[in-house]
Structures are given as C-alpha cells and as structure tokens.
Scaffold this motif. Structure first.
Motif, PDB file in Angstrom:
ATOM      1  N   MET A  99       0.840  -1.197   0.000  1.00  0.00           N
ATOM      2  CA  MET A  99       0.000   0.000   0.000  1.00  0.00           C
ATOM      3  C   MET A  99       0.878   1.250   0.000  1.00  0.00           C
ATOM      4  O   MET A  99       1.782   1.382   0.817  1.00  0.00           O
ATOM      5  CB  MET A  99      -0.911   0.004   1.221  1.00  0.00           C
ATOM      6  N   ILE A 100       0.614   2.169  -0.929  1.00  0.00           N
ATOM      7  CA  ILE A 100       1.359   3.415  -1.021  1.00  0.00           C
ATOM      8  C   ILE A 100       0.657   4.465  -0.158  1.00  0.00           C
ATOM      9  O   ILE A 100      -0.510   4.789  -0.369  1.00  0.00           O
ATOM     10  CB  ILE A 100       1.449   3.905  -2.474  1.00  0.00           C
ATOM     11  N   ARG A 101       1.370   4.991   0.832  1.00  0.00           N
ATOM     12  CA  ARG A 101       0.823   5.961   1.778  1.00  0.00           C
ATOM     13  C   ARG A 101       1.080   7.373   1.244  1.00  0.00           C
ATOM     14  O   ARG A 101       2.218   7.719   0.921  1.00  0.00           O
ATOM     15  CB  ARG A 101       1.473   5.780   3.141  1.00  0.00           C
ATOM     16  N   VAL A 102       0.010   8.168   1.174  1.00  0.00           N
ATOM     17  CA  VAL A 102       0.087   9.491   0.561  1.00  0.00           C
ATOM     18  C   VAL A 102      -0.317  10.568   1.563  1.00  0.00           C
ATOM     19  O   VAL A 102      -1.329  10.438   2.264  1.00  0.00           O
ATOM     20  CB  VAL A 102      -0.828   9.583  -0.680  1.00  0.00           C
ATOM     21  N   LEU A 103       0.473  11.625   1.618  1.00  0.00           N
ATOM     22  CA  LEU A 103       0.132  12.833   2.351  1.00  0.00           C
ATOM     23  C   LEU A 103      -0.361  13.858   1.335  1.00  0.00           C
ATOM     24  O   LEU A 103       0.315  14.122   0.343  1.00  0.00           O
ATOM     25  CB  LEU A 103       1.359  13.366   3.089  1.00  0.00           C
ATOM     26  N   LEU A 104      -1.526  14.440   1.579  1.00  0.00           N
ATOM     27  CA  LEU A 104      -2.146  15.398   0.662  1.00  0.00           C
ATOM     28  C   LEU A 104      -2.255  16.752   1.341  1.00  0.00           C
ATOM     29  O   LEU A 104      -2.885  16.868   2.403  1.00  0.00           O
ATOM     30  CB  LEU A 104      -3.530  14.890   0.249  1.00  0.00           C
ATOM     31  N   VAL A 105      -1.637  17.775   0.743  1.00  0.00           N
ATOM     32  CA  VAL A 105      -1.645  19.099   1.363  1.00  0.00           C
ATOM     33  C   VAL A 105      -2.020  20.160   0.322  1.00  0.00           C
ATOM     34  O   VAL A 105      -1.328  20.336  -0.680  1.00  0.00           O
ATOM     35  CB  VAL A 105      -0.277  19.445   1.987  1.00  0.00           C
ATOM     36  N   ASP A 106      -3.132  20.847   0.592  1.00  0.00           N
ATOM     37  CA  ASP A 106      -3.628  21.921  -0.269  1.00  0.00           C
ATOM     38  C   ASP A 106      -4.483  22.824   0.606  1.00  0.00           C
ATOM     39  O   ASP A 106      -5.234  22.329   1.450  1.00  0.00           O
ATOM     40  CB  ASP A 106      -4.447  21.356  -1.431  1.00  0.00           C
ATOM     41  N   ASP A 107      -4.382  24.138   0.431  1.00  0.00           N
ATOM     42  CA  ASP A 107      -5.137  25.037   1.294  1.00  0.00           C
ATOM     43  C   ASP A 107      -6.606  25.153   0.910  1.00  0.00           C
ATOM     44  O   ASP A 107      -7.382  25.794   1.627  1.00  0.00           O
ATOM     45  CB  ASP A 107      -4.477  26.421   1.338  1.00  0.00           C
ATOM     46  N   GLU A 108      -7.029  24.540  -0.191  1.00  0.00           N
ATOM     47  CA  GLU A 108      -8.429  24.571  -0.599  1.00  0.00           C
ATOM     48  C   GLU A 108      -9.067  23.218  -0.312  1.00  0.00           C
ATOM     49  O   GLU A 108      -8.697  22.194  -0.908  1.00  0.00           O
ATOM     50  CB  GLU A 108      -8.551  24.907  -2.076  1.00  0.00           C
ATOM     51  N   ALA A 109     -10.063  23.218   0.598  1.00  0.00           N
ATOM     52  CA  ALA A 109     -10.708  21.974   1.016  1.00  0.00           C
ATOM     53  C   ALA A 109     -11.376  21.258  -0.164  1.00  0.00           C
ATOM     54  O   ALA A 109     -11.362  20.021  -0.241  1.00  0.00           O
ATOM     55  CB  ALA A 109     -11.740  22.254   2.102  1.00  0.00           C
ATOM     56  N   MET A 110     -11.955  22.014  -1.084  1.00  0.00           N
ATOM     57  CA  MET A 110     -12.622  21.404  -2.239  1.00  0.00           C
ATOM     58  C   MET A 110     -11.610  20.659  -3.116  1.00  0.00           C
ATOM     59  O   MET A 110     -11.897  19.575  -3.617  1.00  0.00           O
ATOM     60  CB  MET A 110     -13.352  22.471  -3.054  1.00  0.00           C
ATOM     61  N   ILE A 111     -10.440  21.259  -3.290  1.00  0.00           N
ATOM     62  CA  ILE A 111      -9.401  20.611  -4.097  1.00  0.00           C
ATOM     63  C   ILE A 111      -8.941  19.327  -3.411  1.00  0.00           C
ATOM     64  O   ILE A 111      -8.791  18.279  -4.047  1.00  0.00           O
ATOM     65  CB  ILE A 111      -8.206  21.559  -4.317  1.00  0.00           C
ATOM     66  N   ARG A 112      -8.713  19.399  -2.104  1.00  0.00           N
ATOM     67  CA  ARG A 112      -8.287  18.202  -1.378  1.00  0.00           C
ATOM     68  C   ARG A 112      -9.321  17.085  -1.527  1.00  0.00           C
ATOM     69  O   ARG A 112      -8.963  15.928  -1.731  1.00  0.00           O
ATOM     70  CB  ARG A 112      -8.074  18.505   0.106  1.00  0.00           C
ATOM     71  N   ALA A 113     -10.593  17.445  -1.419  1.00  0.00           N
ATOM     72  CA  ALA A 113     -11.640  16.430  -1.531  1.00  0.00           C
ATOM     73  C   ALA A 113     -11.634  15.784  -2.914  1.00  0.00           C
ATOM     74  O   ALA A 113     -11.782  14.559  -3.044  1.00  0.00           O
ATOM     75  CB  ALA A 113     -13.003  17.055  -1.248  1.00  0.00           C
ATOM     76  N   GLY A 114     -11.447  16.605  -3.942  1.00  0.00           N
ATOM     77  CA  GLY A 114     -11.425  16.063  -5.305  1.00  0.00           C
ATOM     78  C   GLY A 114     -10.228  15.171  -5.553  1.00  0.00           C
ATOM     79  O   GLY A 114     -10.353  14.088  -6.146  1.00  0.00           O
ATOM     80  N   VAL A 115      -9.058  15.619  -5.107  1.00  0.00           N
ATOM     81  CA  VAL A 115      -7.845  14.821  -5.294  1.00  0.00           C
ATOM     82  C   VAL A 115      -7.940  13.520  -4.503  1.00  0.00           C
ATOM     83  O   VAL A 115      -7.577  12.448  -4.996  1.00  0.00           O
ATOM     84  CB  VAL A 115      -6.597  15.624  -4.885  1.00  0.00           C
ATOM     85  N   ARG A 116      -8.423  13.623  -3.249  1.00  0.00           N
ATOM     86  CA  ARG A 116      -8.578  12.420  -2.441  1.00  0.00           C
ATOM     87  C   ARG A 116      -9.522  11.420  -3.112  1.00  0.00           C
ATOM     88  O   ARG A 116      -9.264  10.209  -3.128  1.00  0.00           O
ATOM     89  CB  ARG A 116      -9.096  12.775  -1.048  1.00  0.00           C
ATOM     90  N   ALA A 117     -10.608  11.920  -3.696  1.00  0.00           N
ATOM     91  CA  ALA A 117     -11.557  11.037  -4.377  1.00  0.00           C
ATOM     92  C   ALA A 117     -10.896  10.299  -5.541  1.00  0.00           C
ATOM     93  O   ALA A 117     -11.150   9.114  -5.765  1.00  0.00           O
ATOM     94  CB  ALA A 117     -12.760  11.835  -4.870  1.00  0.00           C
ATOM     95  N   ILE A 118     -10.031  11.002  -6.263  1.00  0.00           N
ATOM     96  CA  ILE A 118      -9.314  10.346  -7.370  1.00  0.00           C
ATOM     97  C   ILE A 118      -8.353   9.289  -6.839  1.00  0.00           C
ATOM     98  O   ILE A 118      -8.306   8.163  -7.332  1.00  0.00           O
ATOM     99  CB  ILE A 118      -8.555  11.397  -8.206  1.00  0.00           C
ATOM    100  N   LEU A 119      -7.594   9.650  -5.803  1.00  0.00           N
ATOM    101  CA  LEU A 119      -6.629   8.706  -5.246  1.00  0.00           C
ATOM    102  C   LEU A 119      -7.327   7.455  -4.708  1.00  0.00           C
ATOM    103  O   LEU A 119      -6.797   6.336  -4.823  1.00  0.00           O
ATOM    104  CB  LEU A 119      -5.817   9.373  -4.139  1.00  0.00           C
TER     105      LEU A 119
END
Length: 219
Positions: free
Chosen positions: A1-21
């Motif tokens: 399992m590849i562990r990813v840290l996601l950092v972005d100051d826009e909550a909407m962007i984080r949600a979208g990127v997380r959904a893709i991941l």
C-alpha cells in the motif's frame, strides 16, 4: 500500500484529489493538511511514501515545504500538484528535490500514474510540464550535450547503464530486473551517480542522460 500525504489550502481541491486517489486500491491518503508548515510536520509524523503538495499555500509555500521534507524526511518522495505550469515553478520544484510535477487540470490517470511512479523511485512530469522542459532544453543543446557526455564518461560502464535507465524513467526495481541486480545495489549505484555527476535528484540525472545521448529514443 502506497501511503500518501495530501496538502492543499483549498478543502474542495483536497476532496477532489482524495476522491481520485481513492479509486486506486493501492493508494491510501494517511493525512491531510492546509499549509506548508503542516506538510512538513505531517510528513515527519506519518512518514508517507509520497507527499503531494500544492505550491501556493499559507505559512510556507509548497516549494519550500518540499525542500524541508526532503531534508528532514528523506524517505518521503515529493510531488508538486498545482494549476501553475510556469518555468520558474518547475525549475525551483525540481531543484528542491521534487520527483514529480503534476497539474490539477490534468487527466486523473496522470495523477495516479505520477503518484505511483514517484513512490517507486522514478521521476514523473505531467505531459504539459515535460513539453516545457523539452522546449527549455532545445536552446544550447550542443554545448550541454558535450558537457553531459564528458560528465557521463567519468562514470563506470555499469553506472552508465543505470543512468540510461534512470533517464528512461525506470524505478530502481525495474532497473534491477533489467540489469539482473538486487534493488539495494541499484539504489547504491543511483546514489553514487548523483554524487559523481553533482546533480541533486533523479530528474536532473535523467535530463543529463538524455543530453549525453545515453537514452534510447524509443524509451
């Protein structure tokens, strides 16, 4: 399992990127943050395989955070995720040790491929970013080629073989399979190559490999 840290100051962007991941069962978002200082702290605390960072963030921008993460949590590879594809950002990100540069406007498949490539020890540039780099390299190519060939000639034959495959974008594991070497040996070769060529990361080594003519055009 590849562990990813996601950092972005826009909550909407984080949600979208997380959904893709999360569409990839082999990827897991282990932590999220909203600024560069949090990125550094979370990388130290969670030791993810990949830190996926926005550029423009409060307290510390993503480029400064990338440099700090590479210094204090070297086992974590850094990929920059941004809407900005200007040459200055690309140059600073790669010089700071980032192994990937991905665009938010890109194909979701590019995001997944980039995270996996960076986690496996390879370098990854989004196609639009790669075009910028190629265009930049087109000026003064002959002089750079001569210098690259001189520097590569100082390597051993095996180091040049490894460098050529780094230039082709292969991970350490893939290089080991191609050259019948254990992955730890490949890692040692890559470290030695970076030191002897006086480059900071695999991307810079890959560029030099291309300039030296070591990479097959079909790679």
């Amino acid at each position: 399992m590849i562990r990813v840290l996601l950092v972005d100051d826009e909550a909407m962007i984080r949600a979208g990127v997380r959904a893709i991941l999360e569409t990839d069962a082999g990827l897991e978002v282990v932590a999220e943050g909203a600024d560069g200082r949090a990125a550094v702290d979370l990388a130290r605390a969670h030791r993810p395989h990949v830190a996926l960072l926005d550029i423009r963030m409060p307290r510390m921008d993503g480029l400064a955070a990338a440099e700090e993460i590479r210094r204090t949590a070297p086992a974590t590879a850094v990929a920059i995720l941004t809407t900005f594809d200007e040459d200055a950002y690309i140059e600073r990100a790669l010089a700071g040790g980032a192994a990937g540069f991905l665009l938010k406007a890109g194909d979701p498949r590019e995001l997944l491929a980039g995270v996996r490539a960076v986690a496996e020890g390879a370098a990854y540039l989004a196609p639009r970013v790669a075009r910028h780099v190629i265009d930049e390299l087109s000026g003064g190519r002959m002089a750079r080629g001569a210098d690259a060939r001189r520097r590569a000639a100082a390597l051993t034959a095996r180091e040049r073989d490894v460098l050529a495959l780094v230039g082709a974008g292969l991970s350490n594991a893939d290089i080991g399979r191609r050259l019948y070497l254990v992955e730890g040996t490949v890692k040692s070769y890559v470290s030695s190559i970076l030191q002897r060529l006086e480059v900071r990361n695999r991307v810079q080594a890959a560029v030099l490999a291309h300039e030296a003519g070591l990479v097959d055009r079909g790679a």
